[in-house]
Design an enzyme around this catalytic site. Structure first.
Site: not given
Length: 107
Positions: A31, A34
């Site tokens: 991600c 993230c």
């Protein structure tokens, strides 16, 4: 200083039984957003060590907790206090926006 990892095996002790507020960053290695928010959370932890604990939970390695807390989009951050979710933050945000979202805990 980087946020400590938590997992299904340490969840109760790390999060539910913690003394103060705990921000859990639900994330995954693949991600991009993230990875962008992680250093911001590290800064917030470093600047507020007495006020809040920041932990990371890899949703790919702990799908049971991701399902239990209805994580459908990452990054997702939940602040737990007294074993309960007190606030939820979805998506990567700049530091000032995260600090505003966390003002009740670090203000």
């Amino acid at each position: 200083m980087t946020a400590k990892a938590t997992s299904s095996s340490t969840w109760t002790q790390d999060v539910l039984e913690a003394d103060g507020p705990v921000l859990v960053d639900f994330w995954a290695a693949w991600c991009g957003p993230c990875r962008m928010v992680a250093p911001v959370l590290d800064e917030i932890q470093a600047e507020n060590p007495e006020k809040i604990t920041v932990l990371k939970l890899n949703v790919d390695e702990n799908p049971d907790l991701a399902m239990k807390y209805q994580i459908t989009s990452i990054p997702a951050m939940k602040v737990f206090q007294g074993g309960e979710v007190k606030t939820t933050i979805i998506g990567a945000k700049p530091k000032f926006a995260l600090e505003q979202d966390l003002a009740a805990f670090i203000g």
